[in-house]
Design an enzyme around this catalytic site. Structure first.
Site: not given
Ligand code: MRU
Length: 330
Positions: A33-34, A75, A180, A221, A232
């Site tokens: 999550g960002a 990442r 998720q 993100d 995502k």
């Molecule tokens: O790959 P992840 O689980 O780190 O994905 C990011 C996310 O959790 C989502 O894209 C999310 O909607 C944005 S972060 C609050």
């Protein structure tokens, strides 16, 4: 931090004393999550300052630059990671000596964690005005307390709407391949007593066509100054389907998720390992040797977005102007 790979079956906290462990935790989605990886990166770099036995400022800065590179490369798509690392690096460079670096980077990381919760609560309050009594809100992936330090971005908006006394329901997409939505969003909302139904990603069109959802909110993100939203994988499909059915599609993200410099062609979409797609958990669900395409994020263009909710207010189309105004007011 909570080991998110074990949820919802086991709630386990893990503790790290080495920045390399933090990097590995980000890489393997123990924390994801960002906003959560932004603050985790900051704490990782603060840990590196404690680990180094450097006696001179230059030596410690050199050590931190290397640690920053290792943390940064975990990442590529969420900009909050770079934001968190830069912030710690700036504080370190502005300190006078190694002792002051160590004290100030730890203080800054803790402050970033506290501020993240406050920012999410402001964002939630701002966003709650867009939602009405008896709305059924769809969300994709997890943009909740687990994806942040606490409260959440998209789920923060949902939480604040509920806290304002409105009666709402939520539809959470499963969010293959890492789930998720089912593992984390469903877990968080049920924990909070919010009415949530889980759907397979393939039922997004069905629920919209049959009037089972009337608004959508997701996290992000990375958001460009033009309003292009990276989130995502699958978000683009949800937004396109929402346009088809005339359903408002909102994005909730803090200003730290905005990338005011890059253009769409600059953005690296993380490609994740094939085993996420060829199985579910430990169970294999595809033939050996199958080739796989597994992008972790996609881009939703601004014309599919009804509004972007931030801690400083809501940006509405046209985004180039409204986003600029949010930053000017900041
Ligand atoms: O790959 P992840 O689980 O780190 O994905 C990011 C996310 O959790 C989502 O894209 C999310 O909607 C944005 S972060 C609050």
């Amino acid at each position: 931090m909570i080991d998110q790979t074990k949820l919802p079956n086991v709630l386990e906290y893990v503790t790290y004393t080495d920045y390399n462990q933090v990097a590995e935790a980000i890489r393997t989605l123990v924390v994801r999550g960002a906003p959560a990886i932004g603050v985790s990166g900051a704490f990782g770099l603060a840990l590196a300052a404690l680990q180094s036995d450097a006696k001179e400022k230059d030596e410690l800065i050199h050590y931190l630059e290397n640690a920053k590179k290792i943390l940064f490369e975990t990442r590529p798509t969420a900009i909050n990671l770079a934001w968190g690392l830069e912030k710690i690096m700036d504080v370190a460079k502005n300190a006078d000596d190694v002792d002051q670096i160590r004290t100030s980077v730890i203080g800054t990381a803790k402050q970033m964690a506290d501020e993240d919760i406050q920012i999410n609560m402001s964002m939630g309050k701002n966003g709650s005005e867009l939602f009405d009594d008896d709305d059924t809100i769809m969300t994709h992936c997890n943009a909740g307390a687990l994806a942040t330090v606490g409260y959440g971005t998209a789920l923060g908006v949902i939480r604040a709407t509920k806290e304002s006394g409105k009666n709402i329901k939520v539809i959470a997409t499963e969010t293959r391949p890492v789930q998720q939505g089912s593992r984390l969003t469903a877990f968080e909302l049920m924990h909070d007593g919010i009415d949530v139904s889980l759907i397979p990603d393939t039922a997004v069109g069905y629920t919209m066509a049959n009037g089972l959802v009337n608004k959508i909110v997701v996290g992000a993100d990375r958001i460009l100054r033009t309003g292009h939203v990276y989130n995502k994988i699958g978000t683009y499909q949800v937004a396109t389907m929402a346009k088809q059915h005339n359903i408002p599609f909102y994005v909730a993200a803090p200003l730290s998720t905005f990338d005011m410099k890059s253009d769409p062609q600059d953005i690296i979409i993380e490609q994740r390992k094939a085993s996420e797609v060829t199985g579910i958990g430990d169970k294999k669900t595809a033939p050996d040797g199958i080739s796989v395409i597994n992008p972790a994020f996609d881009m939703t263009p601004p014309e599919l977005i009804s509004g972007i909710i931030t801690e400083k207010g809501i940006a509405k189309p046209s985004f180039e102007d409204s986003i600029k105004k949010l930053f000017e007011a900041n």
